[in-house]
Design an enzyme around this catalytic site. Structure first.
Site, PDB file in Angstrom:
ATOM      1  N   ARG A 279      13.248 -22.748  -0.698  1.00  0.00           N
ATOM      2  CA  ARG A 279      12.649 -21.998  -1.794  1.00  0.00           C
ATOM      3  C   ARG A 279      12.964 -22.828  -3.022  1.00  0.00           C
ATOM      4  O   ARG A 279      12.713 -24.019  -3.017  1.00  0.00           O
ATOM      5  CB  ARG A 279      13.280 -20.599  -1.800  1.00  0.00           C
ATOM      6  CG  ARG A 279      12.354 -19.497  -2.107  1.00  0.00           C
ATOM      7  CD  ARG A 279      13.028 -18.144  -1.940  1.00  0.00           C
ATOM      8  NE  ARG A 279      14.274 -18.011  -2.687  1.00  0.00           N
ATOM      9  CZ  ARG A 279      14.923 -16.878  -2.852  1.00  0.00           C
ATOM     10  NH1 ARG A 279      14.475 -15.768  -2.301  1.00  0.00           N
ATOM     11  NH2 ARG A 279      16.038 -16.818  -3.551  1.00  0.00           N
TER      12      ARG A 279
ATOM     13  N   LYS B 205      18.534  -9.421 -11.773  1.00  0.00           N
ATOM     14  CA  LYS B 205      17.107  -9.719 -11.941  1.00  0.00           C
ATOM     15  C   LYS B 205      16.273  -8.468 -11.643  1.00  0.00           C
ATOM     16  O   LYS B 205      16.789  -7.521 -11.033  1.00  0.00           O
ATOM     17  CB  LYS B 205      16.720 -10.864 -11.000  1.00  0.00           C
ATOM     18  CG  LYS B 205      16.963 -10.538  -9.537  1.00  0.00           C
ATOM     19  CD  LYS B 205      17.051 -11.785  -8.681  1.00  0.00           C
ATOM     20  CE  LYS B 205      17.256 -11.375  -7.230  1.00  0.00           C
ATOM     21  NZ  LYS B 205      17.539 -12.537  -6.374  1.00  0.00           N
TER      22      LYS B 205
ATOM     23  N   TYR C 208      -5.840  14.066   0.482  1.00  0.00           N
ATOM     24  CA  TYR C 208      -6.958  13.175   0.788  1.00  0.00           C
ATOM     25  C   TYR C 208      -7.177  13.063   2.290  1.00  0.00           C
ATOM     26  O   TYR C 208      -6.211  12.961   3.050  1.00  0.00           O
ATOM     27  CB  TYR C 208      -6.692  11.774   0.219  1.00  0.00           C
ATOM     28  CG  TYR C 208      -6.856  11.705  -1.285  1.00  0.00           C
ATOM     29  CD1 TYR C 208      -8.078  12.008  -1.886  1.00  0.00           C
ATOM     30  CD2 TYR C 208      -5.784  11.335  -2.087  1.00  0.00           C
ATOM     31  CE1 TYR C 208      -8.215  11.931  -3.273  1.00  0.00           C
ATOM     32  CE2 TYR C 208      -5.921  11.245  -3.466  1.00  0.00           C
ATOM     33  CZ  TYR C 208      -7.146  11.546  -4.054  1.00  0.00           C
ATOM     34  OH  TYR C 208      -7.284  11.476  -5.409  1.00  0.00           O
TER      35      TYR C 208
END
Ligand SMILES: *Cc1c(COP(=O)(O)O)cnc(C)c1O
Length: 346
Positions: A133, A39, A249
């Site tokens: 789940r 997946k 930054y």
């Protein structure tokens, strides 16, 4: 037509290491065979590289979450080797399974109804044994709709296999109850960490993901699993700072003396998140180059003091051994892989 130019970021996949990890996990699975969780684009590494290597090694069961992932996976393996973990939540998804031959994982009574109404056929079942789940609850598995399904793989998923938790034995006991209640061709419980819990947990088929790709979820697997993903990034520019100059930054790094620094093509948009600031060192010819200041979207700046021979355009390697990188960054080994951006060549 414009020719594509090679990116300044590389994700090198060691397919031999990947195949070796699968063979190791298959052997550790004992009498069971190892499948592969692929997946999220094989955990970010890319189906195109990962799946042919796994198939050559002998893997014949693949797990994806989404139907769209199954569609892409069909380019590499036959439909009956693919299980879709999210299951069908509407008739279009059920129809896709029927037309393609991809196997749906039925997770609820609702999904069982959709599957049966669409015409049904062979399916897998996920039963929830404690992770809460996806999955049928233990008191739903005797429902009429479920009994009538023709089940290839009955599976459940462990919540805490990467820990020595009492939940492991509790889930195992519930899963055994489920296997007695639902007739199925084969049984599957263990993910990568579950394989390391030993032969009680492996049943007929295991579903490793993380460890295939170099992750080490339990100490028992350390030494047995090899790194698969190797990151490299190019130096875009070299500059010399004067003492007192700041970098990036918010000017969080101030040069203590004159120093040579390199601007590297790697940033948080590539998955190199800002949590790496102050913790990462990038490698050049065996030398560790500290990252200076904040991580930008597309760039980081590194200290080149120790590598005077380093030139613009040179490639640096980004240490990415998952157990160590997870400790350093505070990210999980799973996140470190799945977060890698689209700008890497794979
Ligand atoms: C992702 C997933 C796996 C693989 O788990 P790893 O911890 O990566 O080995 C196995 N089974 C299911 C149901 C999953 O969702």
């Amino acid at each position: 037509m414009l020719e594509a130019v090679a990116p300044t970021l590389r994700l090198n996949i060691d397919t031999d290491a990947l195949a070796g990890n699968w063979r190791t996990l298959d052997a550790l699975s004992g009498a069971a065979s190892a499948g592969a969780a692929v997946k999220a684009n094989a955990y970010g590494l890319g189906l195109a590289k990962a799946v042919p290597a796994l198939a050559d090694a002998g893997c014949t069961s693949y797990f994806v979450a989404h139907w769209g992932e199954a569609r892409e996976l069909l380019n590499y393996v036959p439909p009956e080797q693919i299980s879709v973990l999210h299951g069908p939540i509407n008739s279009a998804e059920a129809q896709f399974a029927i037309s393609s031959g991809v196997i749906p994982v039925i997770n609820s009574l609702h999904q069982a109804g959709i599957w049966t109404t669409a015409g049904g056929g062979m399916c897998d079942i996920m039963v929830d044994t404690g992770i809460n789940r996806l999955g049928l609850s233990m008191d739903e598995i005797q429902a009429d709709r479920i009994i009538k399904l023709s089940v290839r793989t009955l599976m459940s998923h462990l919540a805490s296999a990467d820990e020595d938790s009492p939940l492991n034995a509790q889930q195992l006991a519930k899963f055994k109850t489920a296997t007695n209640a639902i007739p199925a061709g084969q049984h599957s419980l263990a993910n990568s960490a579950g394989i390391a819990l030993g032969p009680d947990y492996t049943f007929d088929l295991t579903r490793p993901g993380l460890a295939l790709y170099g992750g080490v979820p339990r100490a028992e697997l350390a030494g047995a699993i090899s790194q698969v993903a190797f990151l490299e990034a190019a130096i875009l520019q070299i500059r010399t700072l004067k003492a007192g100059d700041t970098v990036g930054y918010n000017a969080t790094f101030t040069a203590p003396s004159d120093m040579r620094v390199g601007v590297i093509s790697l940033g948080y948009a590539d998955g190199f998140l800002r949590c790496w600031a102050g913790r990462a060192a990038i490698m050049y010819e065996g030398k560790a180059l500290p990252v200076l200041g904040k991580i930008s979207m597309d760039m980081i700046v590194v200290d080149l003091t120790s590598v005077p021979n380093c030139r613009e355009g040179d490639w640096l390697s980004v240490p990415y051994a998952l157990p160590e990188a997870a400790k350093q960054s505070g990210l999980s080994q799973y996140e470190l892989l799945t977060i890698l951006g689209q700008r890497f060549s794979r």
